[in-house]
Scaffold this active site. Structure first.
Site, PDB file in Angstrom:
ATOM      1  N   SER A 273      16.997 -22.094 -31.772  1.00 35.01           N
ATOM      2  CA  SER A 273      17.080 -21.110 -32.939  1.00 35.01           C
ATOM      3  C   SER A 273      16.521 -20.093 -33.173  1.00 35.01           C
ATOM      4  CB  SER A 273      16.331 -22.079 -34.341  1.00 35.01           C
ATOM      5  OG  SER A 273      16.276 -21.652 -35.300  1.00 35.01           O
ATOM      6  N   ASP A 274      16.928 -19.082 -33.592  1.00 29.75           N
ATOM      7  CA  ASP A 274      16.416 -17.776 -34.085  1.00 29.75           C
ATOM      8  C   ASP A 274      15.469 -18.078 -34.829  1.00 29.75           C
ATOM      9  OD1 ASP A 274      18.012 -16.185 -32.222  1.00 29.75           O
ATOM     10  OD2 ASP A 274      19.419 -15.606 -33.774  1.00 29.75           O
ATOM     11  N   LYS A 275      14.116 -16.962 -35.094  1.00 24.77           N
ATOM     12  CA  LYS A 275      13.137 -17.149 -35.718  1.00 24.77           C
ATOM     13  C   LYS A 275      13.574 -16.497 -37.236  1.00 24.77           C
ATOM     14  CE  LYS A 275       9.707 -14.034 -35.427  1.00 24.77           C
ATOM     15  NZ  LYS A 275       9.807 -13.267 -36.685  1.00 24.77           N
TER      16      LYS A 275
ATOM     17  N   LYS B 131      19.078 -15.447 -23.861  1.00 26.37           N
ATOM     18  CA  LYS B 131      19.647 -16.432 -24.680  1.00 26.37           C
ATOM     19  C   LYS B 131      20.771 -17.313 -24.055  1.00 26.37           C
ATOM     20  CE  LYS B 131      20.255 -16.910 -29.676  1.00 26.37           C
ATOM     21  NZ  LYS B 131      20.559 -16.211 -30.925  1.00 26.37           N
TER      22      LYS B 131
ATOM     23  N   THR C 201      21.825 -20.781 -32.766  1.00 29.92           N
ATOM     24  CA  THR C 201      22.075 -19.780 -33.868  1.00 29.92           C
ATOM     25  C   THR C 201      21.966 -18.322 -33.401  1.00 29.92           C
ATOM     26  OG1 THR C 201      19.870 -19.609 -34.538  1.00 29.92           O
ATOM     27  CG2 THR C 201      20.699 -21.364 -35.260  1.00 29.92           C
TER      28      THR C 201
END
Length: 826
Positions: free
Chosen positions: A320-322, A543, A559
């Site tokens: 997950s992205d922040k 990523k 994401t």
């Protein structure tokens, strides 16, 4: 803002040096008027790839020639041929009912697709009536002037009028993964997207006239079946073969008896094929999936690839992205530090002048919003180079009076290398403020400017902007819930290690938070990723590498929101585009989230598991019912020398047994605490147990009505029809859960459908309409007998649960865990 390191400084400097000259020599086209655009659209059509749609009459014909429709029509025709016109009319009426259900299914699916497409509309910035407007891309026409920015999908074939640092990803067209530079005069094609820079283009072809549209028209489209679809088709094939074998044996046996006509046997055989072969299995599966997709849409989750629902139900790692997922994505400028500027307003003036509101960038948006609040206007731009994953900054050439300024806005570490600090005091202040911000977990942007220069070096540090993004209130609780449900959440962020560690601590991610340097060692990366909970300073290539590494042993969802997330989104088992993601990513992702927050993703995974469980429950029921019906009729036919049901009864039985199944799309189920897999072995044992129980039930019923109650054959046929309907529908209560049936009842929709079907069958048996009527006491016997045998099926289910161990992660394992109190009912 997606800023990364400088890779081609010389090219950027050349662009900046020519900026003023290019600006004075380039006249922005006026574009079309609305009236002109409307006229061209009438001639060329909308900018959409129109598929050849079937006319309604063609659809009707294709529906009529499906196997189930042909068998119904054949059974009706043969009934007329043997002088049973009433039976023929009844079967014809049932054909029309089946036909109506098919039309309803198709209409519901079409509406579902149209509703989902509304949420996925792509917009373009186009020059109309002398002003820039944002319109749906489908309204574009040739000769339109369109602005392309980072992340924008090229909406139609076009020719470049002007560009700045433009490169396009054309992988959809050519298969090449690396972006290609494009310049003035070249053609860009629909389906590619902007990786870096921006451009003005003139549309040259739209819709099916584009290169992509012509290519699609020449390609034969094939549908790739998912593992779940293949499993359902395998079940249908097995039951069909089984039914044909039993019918063939029964037909040969009956034809050996004198007085039985061939045409009557054929009519009955066709009827039994209709009832025994699970022709509705794929249709019901599609309906369950369609309802699940619409339910997800109500929760702001759009499924672009239906087959991805299966993968979504199996997800056990979420990368997950922040920003926007774990945070509220409401970034704001909290503090401004002046370095060489006179005051905060001057810092903001230069900062907002190096932004572009058209990009929709969250960080730039915060600066623009802050400037608006303080009534600060940006300086007129002559040239603008947007930030991207390689530059880590945006650059603008602006004018202020007779002066020309070159402004750079971006990551402090990059801006520092472009600056010439007038004194050690300013350099010390710069480093201290950036360091303290990192320790607090704050994000910073630095702005620098050079007066009367077109080169991006020896700039003066103007100031530093401090930005913050509040963590979502539900993020910590949702991550804990997802962990309980077998989903390991790992945070990926481009922020520094201190910021990442602070955020991880607040989220309850207690594992290691590691810098991106771990991605440089491919040998140790898999082991490190298993134990870590987050990664800082992550680059786009990291990523992608994280996805590829985790996919080797997990089902991975990831994401993303930016153009640089396209490769990992494509590589993941489930790619999720979050709210405000660029068009290029939305058109690539499997799932598109229309609202912020990790809880939405958790809901999507749970809903996908619900769809999986409903399909599983239906497959168990369908296997047992088809086996029971075929074996019962086959055995009784051989023992008695006649069919235990009439043609009309068999076909009506098929319709009444399938109608309640449609309601299973709305049934509540136990959601899994672990990802789902199909446990074929246990399903076989469970379906076989239910089927054998039903056959034993029918054999005992036959003995009672023949040798104890001495009922006439006509009443026995009606009794068997009613028993098969009532017992079959009672089985749904047992089969839809691993719990005791009375402790976990189906949803009200399912119970209403079951009860309605049983009542219709009961009234028909009592009425004697196209059948032999049975007295009320016989109806009472059937209901009591069926309910008693329902408990026998329940006992069989308990025995299978005890002696046939469930495979970990299977629906049975999930349901058994729920029975012990570990499951979740939805």
């Amino acid at each position: 803002m997606r800023f990364c390191a400088e890779n081609n400084q010389s090219r950027v400097n050349a662009i900046l040096m020519n900026a003023v000259t290019a600006h004075t020599n380039t006249h922005e086209p006026a574009g079309l008027s609305s009236a002109e655009a409307q006229h061209i659209r009438k001639e060329n059509g909308a900018n959409i790839l129109e598929e050849k749609k079937q006319r309604f009459i063609v659809k009707v014909f294709l529906w009529v020639i499906t196997p189930i429709s042909l068998m119904l029509l054949a059974a009706s025709g043969l009934s007329f041929a043997v002088g049973k016109a009433g039976n023929g009319l009844i079967i014809l009426a049932l054909f029309l009912v089946n036909f109506g259900i098919r039309i309803w299914h198709e209409g519901k699916a079409d509406k579902a697709i149209a509703k989902l497409q509304e949420h996925l509309t792509v917009y373009s910035r186009v020059k109309r009536d002398g002003a820039w407007q944002k319109i749906p891309s489908k309204e574009l026409v040739p000769k339109d002037i369109v602005m392309l920015t980072v992340g924008a999908v090229v909406p139609a074939d076009a020719q470049i009028i002007s560009e700045t640092n433009l490169s396009l990803n054309e992988s959809m067209l050519t298969g090449e993964s690396l972006p290609r530079s494009r310049t003035v005069g070249e053609t860009v094609y629909s389906g590619s997207f902007v990786s870096t820079g921006n451009a003005l283009v003139t549309i040259t072809a739209t819709g099916n006239h584009t290169y992509f549209g012509k290519t699609l028209a020449s390609v034969e489209h094939t549908k790739k079946r998912s593992a779940l679809e293949q499993d359902i088709l395998t079940i249908s094939r097995f039951l069909s073969i089984f039914a044909i074998i039993v019918i063939a044996i029964l037909s040969i046996f009956l034809m050996s008896h004198p007085g039985i006509k061939l045409i009557e046997v054929i009519t009955l055989d066709i009827s039994l094929l209709i009832a025994g072969i699970p022709v509705a299995l794929p249709t019901v599966m599609s309906l369950i999936i369609s309802v699940g997709v619409l339910e997800l849409a109500k929760k702001h989750t759009i499924v672009r690839r239906i087959a991805s629902l299966e993968n979504l139900s199996n997800v056990d790692v979420l990368l997950s992205d922040k920003t926007g997922t774990l945070t509220e994505n409401r970034i704001r400028v909290d503090k401004v530090v002046t370095l060489t500027a006179q005051d905060e307003k001057e810092v903001l003036k230069f900062a907002v002048s190096a932004t572009d509101s058209a990009e929709g960038n969250a960080l730039e948006g915060a600066i623009i919003e802050k400037a608006k609040t303080l009534l600060i206007s940006s300086l007129p731009q002559q040239k603008f180079i947007p930030g991207d994953s390689q530059r880590k900054r945006s650059t603008a050439i602006v004018t202020e009076g007779s002066d020309t300024w070159t402004i750079a806005l971006g990551a402090p570490s990059i801006i520092r290398t472009l600056c010439k600090f007038k004194s050690p005091t300013i350099l010390k202040l710069f480093d201290e403020e950036v360091s303290q911000a990192a320790q607090r977990g704050d994000r910073t942007l630095a702005v620098a400017a050079g007066k009367n220069t077109t080169e991006e070096h020896d700039l003066q540090p103007i100031g530093i902007l401090f930005l913050s993004d509040t963590l979502r209130a539900d993020a910590k609780e949702t991550i804990a819930t997802m962990h309980d449900e077998g989903i390991n959440v790992k945070m990926l962020t481009g922020d520094g290690i201190q910021i990442a560690q602070k955020v991880a601590k607040e989220l309850g991610l207690n594992g290691k938070i590691l810098p991106r340097s771990i991605f440089d060692s491919l040998e140790t990366l898999p082991a490190v990723m298993e134990t870590a909970d987050g990664f800082a300073e992550v680059l786009p290539k990291d990523k992608y590498l994280a996805v590829e590494t985790m996919k080797k042993s997990h089902v991975v969802a990831v994401t993303g929101d930016g153009v640089n997330d396209v490769p990992p989104i494509k590589a993941a088992d489930v790619g999720i585009a979050v709210k405000n993601s660029v068009d290029a990513l939305r058109s690539t992702a499997d799932i598109v989230i229309l609202t912020n927050g990790i809880s939405v993703i958790n809901d999507a995974i749970i809903d996908a598991r619900k769809v999986f469980m409903r399909i599983y429950h239906y497959s168990v029921y369908r296997i047992s019912e088809s086996a029971r019906l075929i074996l019962t009729i086959g055995l009784i036919g051989i023992l008695v020398g006649n069919y235990p049901l009439t043609t009309v009864q068999i076909i009506l039985l098929a319709v009444l047994n399938d109608l309640p199944i449609v309601s299973l799309a709305f049934d509540h189920v136990h959601t899994a605490h672990t990802p789902e897999t199909i446990d074929v072995r246990r399903r076989f044992f469970l379906g076989t147990t239910y089927g054998i129980t039903g056959v034993v039930n029918s054999m005992l019923t036959l003995y009672i009505v023949l040798f104890m109650l001495h009922l006439p054959w006509g009443q026995i046929q009606t009794l068997f029809f009613l028993q098969l309907v009532v017992s079959g529908n009672f089985l749904i209560y047992v089969a839809h859960t691993e719990k005791r049936w009375f402790r976990y009842l189906p949803s009200w929709q399912v119970m209403v459908a079951i009860s309605s079907t049983q009542v219709v069958a009961t009234l028909w048996a009592l009425s004697g309409w196209f059948t032999t009527a049975i007295p009320l006491w016989v109806v009472g016997f059937v209901w009591v007998w069926s309910f008693a045998w329902m408990q026998t099926s329940e006992m069989g289910k308990m025995l299978v649960a005890r002696f046939v161990k469930a495979k970990s992660g299977s629906p049975q394992a999930t349901a058994i865990a729920a029975q012990m109190g570990a499951g979740k009912t939805v």
